[in-house]
Design a protein around this motif. Structure first.
Motif, PDB file in Angstrom:
ATOM      1  N   LEU A   1      81.804  62.161  60.723  1.00  0.00           N
ATOM      2  CA  LEU A   1      80.724  62.408  61.193  1.00  0.00           C
ATOM      3  C   LEU A   1      80.589  60.962  61.940  1.00  0.00           C
ATOM      4  O   LEU A   1      80.494  60.029  61.573  1.00  0.00           O
ATOM      5  CB  LEU A   1      79.576  62.185  60.164  1.00  0.00           C
ATOM      6  N   ASP A   2      80.941  61.166  63.320  1.00  0.00           N
ATOM      7  CA  ASP A   2      80.629  60.003  64.252  1.00  0.00           C
ATOM      8  C   ASP A   2      79.564  59.722  64.859  1.00  0.00           C
ATOM      9  O   ASP A   2      78.836  60.647  65.691  1.00  0.00           O
ATOM     10  CB  ASP A   2      81.742  60.081  65.413  1.00  0.00           C
TER      11      ASP A   2
ATOM     12  N   ASN B   1      73.596  59.534  61.084  1.00  0.00           N
ATOM     13  CA  ASN B   1      72.654  58.429  61.143  1.00  0.00           C
ATOM     14  C   ASN B   1      72.167  58.078  62.540  1.00  0.00           C
ATOM     15  O   ASN B   1      72.755  57.680  63.441  1.00  0.00           O
ATOM     16  CB  ASN B   1      73.134  57.460  60.184  1.00  0.00           C
ATOM     17  N   LEU B   2      70.819  58.440  62.849  1.00  0.00           N
ATOM     18  CA  LEU B   2      69.958  58.209  63.807  1.00  0.00           C
ATOM     19  C   LEU B   2      68.898  56.997  63.353  1.00  0.00           C
ATOM     20  O   LEU B   2      67.805  57.649  63.190  1.00  0.00           O
ATOM     21  CB  LEU B   2      69.656  59.441  64.408  1.00  0.00           C
ATOM     22  N   PRO B   3      69.099  55.742  63.942  1.00  0.00           N
ATOM     23  CA  PRO B   3      68.215  54.743  63.630  1.00  0.00           C
ATOM     24  C   PRO B   3      66.704  55.144  64.573  1.00  0.00           C
ATOM     25  O   PRO B   3      66.886  55.641  65.729  1.00  0.00           O
ATOM     26  CB  PRO B   3      68.880  53.499  64.253  1.00  0.00           C
ATOM     27  N   GLY B   4      65.806  55.069  63.930  1.00  0.00           N
ATOM     28  CA  GLY B   4      64.424  55.426  64.470  1.00  0.00           C
ATOM     29  C   GLY B   4      64.050  56.659  64.032  1.00  0.00           C
ATOM     30  O   GLY B   4      62.832  57.050  64.364  1.00  0.00           O
TER      31      GLY B   4
ATOM     32  N   ARG C   1      81.003  49.166  64.263  1.00  0.00           N
ATOM     33  CA  ARG C   1      81.243  50.755  64.125  1.00  0.00           C
ATOM     34  C   ARG C   1      81.965  50.873  62.873  1.00  0.00           C
ATOM     35  O   ARG C   1      82.629  50.301  62.401  1.00  0.00           O
ATOM     36  CB  ARG C   1      82.303  50.853  65.327  1.00  0.00           C
ATOM     37  N   ALA C   2      80.998  52.073  62.286  1.00  0.00           N
ATOM     38  CA  ALA C   2      81.783  52.500  61.099  1.00  0.00           C
ATOM     39  C   ALA C   2      81.565  54.056  61.008  1.00  0.00           C
ATOM     40  O   ALA C   2      80.699  54.735  61.869  1.00  0.00           O
ATOM     41  CB  ALA C   2      80.665  52.271  59.963  1.00  0.00           C
ATOM     42  N   ILE C   3      82.519  54.788  60.445  1.00  0.00           N
ATOM     43  CA  ILE C   3      82.634  56.283  60.591  1.00  0.00           C
ATOM     44  C   ILE C   3      82.114  56.798  59.255  1.00  0.00           C
ATOM     45  O   ILE C   3      82.573  56.387  58.143  1.00  0.00           O
ATOM     46  CB  ILE C   3      83.899  56.634  60.953  1.00  0.00           C
ATOM     47  N   ASP C   4      81.425  57.675  59.135  1.00  0.00           N
ATOM     48  CA  ASP C   4      81.131  58.279  57.577  1.00  0.00           C
ATOM     49  C   ASP C   4      81.717  59.784  57.634  1.00  0.00           C
ATOM     50  O   ASP C   4      82.058  60.518  58.623  1.00  0.00           O
ATOM     51  CB  ASP C   4      79.511  58.927  57.802  1.00  0.00           C
ATOM     52  N   PHE C   5      82.195  60.096  56.464  1.00  0.00           N
ATOM     53  CA  PHE C   5      83.096  61.310  56.364  1.00  0.00           C
ATOM     54  C   PHE C   5      82.314  62.173  55.294  1.00  0.00           C
ATOM     55  O   PHE C   5      81.777  61.432  53.996  1.00  0.00           O
ATOM     56  CB  PHE C   5      84.469  60.993  55.712  1.00  0.00           C
TER      57      PHE C   5
END
Length: 580
Positions: free
Chosen positions: A302-303, A373-376, A280-284
């Motif tokens: 951005l979760d 970020n949405l893989p695919g 789990r990583a959270i972007d800001f």
């Protein structure tokens, strides 16, 4: 069977011992199947027990009972045990995954280890060495053990309690992105890596994640410095660090987001990635703005988990959800989501993309910037400086064999025309517009210069939305409102006369001012034949609204009153986010 095969089988029989021999003697598995399992286990580098269970040669329960009898080791049912994460954390997750064993509890200097095969001394010795504890094996069923190990590793990895307590996490060593920009003469490397500054910034970011905030504001003023969190749409002050630290705090945040520390005269945009655990990583998203007394810095959290919440958690009424899913399933056309900034449009779009994100579907998005970020999904950040506008990205997508296109916002006629062309030529297009409600979206597109017939033939569905704070379930209190007041608010006579129960916020330790979380209010408007005719006739938003009401479409006010009626939010909150 030839002579050589018989000889090999006889040799192998003579070599059986330990648990395999006991399983054969007890009739749990025949010799031929056992020899095959031993051979396959060696090839696949797995245990004999796992091979027997996975191949169906023996039942996990029968093997566990036989092993318990053979070695005098207690037999436990994993389903009857609650997972002890403290015990699990004692052992490196790589060892757990490698040996497929599970610490179940600790008693003093002894660690009780669930195993399917008690003869696996290599696993026991490795864990004994790593923990410096005496290991007591207990036998469990192999199939239950495999699931329990995966679940334990996932829960330990994702457990946030270890990351949100200042006492349990090393705030200085928390992994975040860093920059190596040239430093200002007045701000040295020691300043931005000063331990108290690093700890303070990391703690604020972790607290914001723990409390479910959407934004963090770092604000310098002449005589004070203020840090605020936006929680459930409302800003709350959480800290006032010394004003003398203003430059050090802004420098630290800019280093983390790879911005130019020396440049304080113009706004800058950047990103920070904070790694909370292995999975789990959270972007800001970081934005700086020069003010009179220093740089104000805002971090948008951005979760990625928001994109996978599922449509049921967004607050759609059942009939509205069915409409959204129905039009998402269509191969072409346009779905527009509209509402003010911060009304949840992005999450609605990403939820739709998550539903559509399959192996057989090519999805491309153009965003400013890509928030989650949405893989695919092929995500593109627009960059006007180099000519990569929404329109340019859309043109590129149309040459990329797309099935679904998402454009962050339709801002101009050029983007609107390309989006409509895509929707008319066999593609599903999702986008947003800034309008007050669904009917005015259609007339806004006409005002932009889009031909009415193009709108009528391409737009399938419009969703207008707002976010209302959800009442805390622990402290919400009933409110007595006269019938006349209920009618004035918009409730029907039947609702007002039927013992309508309305709740108001109170406030407790579990919430913020009586609210916890938010729910969506939606107006879901399908473009039917009747509405298409009004568009073609250059009708007004008022005419479209009247026709939508005839067709049973709820406006935002009606959707809000339904949430009030169900006790999910307060009348005061609905009044603040909808227009009567």
């Amino acid at each position: 069977m030839n002579d050589n095969a018989s000889l090999a089988l006889g040799s192998a029989r003579g070599g059986l011992g330990g648990l395999p021999q006991r399983l054969v003697q007890d009739g749990v598995v025949d010799e031929a199947a056992m020899l095959e399992a031993i051979h396959s286990a060696r090839e696949r580098k797995t245990s004999v027990v796992t091979q027997l269970v996975s191949s169906g040669a023996a039942k996990a329960r029968d093997i566990a009972v036989a092993a318990s009898n053979e070695f005098g080791v207690p037999l436990l049912d994993l389903d009857a045990l609650s997972l002890d994460l403290e015990a699990v954390r004692l052992v490196n997750d790589k060892l757990l995954a490698k040996h497929r064993v599970l610490p179940v509890f600790r008693r003093g200097k002894r660690l009780f280890l669930a195993v399917a095969d008690p003869t696996n001394m290599h696993a026991i010795d490795e864990i004994k060495f790593q923990t410096s504890l005496a290991i007591e094996a207990v036998i469990v069923e192999d199939d239950k053990l495999q699931k329990a190990v995966d679940k334990a590793i996932e829960q330990v990895d994702n457990q946030m309690s270890a990351l949100t307590d200042e006492g349990d996490v090393d705030l200085e060593s928390l992994e975040v992105t860093g920059g190596e920009d040239e430093l200002d003469e007045k701000i040295g490397r020691d300043d931005v890596e000063d331990a108290p500054i690093v700890r303070f910034v990391n703690k604020v970011m972790l607290d914001a994640i723990r409390r479910g905030a959407s934004d963090i504001h770092f604000e310098p003023f002449e005589k004070l410095y203020r840090v605020r969190l936006r929680m459930d749409g409302v800003l709350k002050e959480i800290a006032q660090p010394p004003v003398q630290l203003a430059q050090k705090l802004s420098a630290r945040l800019k280093v983390m987001s790879r911005l130019d520390i020396a440049e304080r005269r113009v706004p800058q945009d950047g990103r920070i990635k904070m790694k909370l655990s292995k999975n789990r990583a959270i972007d800001f998203r970081v934005s700086t703005c020069p003010t009179l007394f220093g740089e104000k810095i805002v971090l948008r959290i951005l979760d990625p988990a928001q994109a996978t919440l599922g449509i049921d958690s967004l607050g759609y009424e059942p009939f509205q959800k069915e409409l959204y899913l129905k039009y998402l399933a269509k191969p072409q056309g346009m779905i527009l989501v509209t509402g003010p900034t911060g009304s949840g449009k992005t999450v609605s779009l990403y939820t739709g993309l998550h539903i559509l994100n399959r192996e057989d579907t090519n999805i491309s998005t153009a965003e400013d910037p890509a928030e989650i970020n949405l893989p695919g999904v092929n995500q593109v950040n627009v960059n006007n400086k180099v000519g990569l506008t929404f329109a340019a990205a859309m043109r590129a997508f149309l040459r990329q064999d797309p099935d679904v296109i998402m454009v962050g916002e339709i801002r101009d006629l050029e983007t609107a025309e390309i989006a409509i062309k895509a929707a008319q030529t066999g593609h599903l297009v999702l986008s947003t517009l800034h309008t007050n409600d669904a009917p005015s979206t259609l007339t806004r597109m006409v005002d932009m210069g889009v031909k009415p017939y193009a709108i009528a033939t391409s737009v399938n569905l419009i969703i207008a939305q707002r976010l209302a704070r959800r009442l805390c379930t622990h402290c919400k209190q009933p409110l007595d409102i006269p019938k006349d007041a209920l009618l004035k608010e918009g409730f029907t006579a039947a609702e007002a006369a039927g013992g309508l129960k309305i709740f108001a916020p109170k406030g407790c330790a579990n919430c913020t001012d009586g609210y916890k979380g938010r729910t969506g209010l939606y107006q879901v408007l399908p473009v039917t034949e009747a509405i298409a005719r009004i568009i073609l006739a250059m009708g007004s938003a008022v005419e479209i609204s009247a026709q939508a009401a005839k067709e049973g479409v709820w406006d935002l006010r009606r959707a809000g009153l339904e949430k009030v009626k169900n006790g999910l939010t307060s009348l005061e909150e609905v009044n603040s986010v909808t227009v009567e």
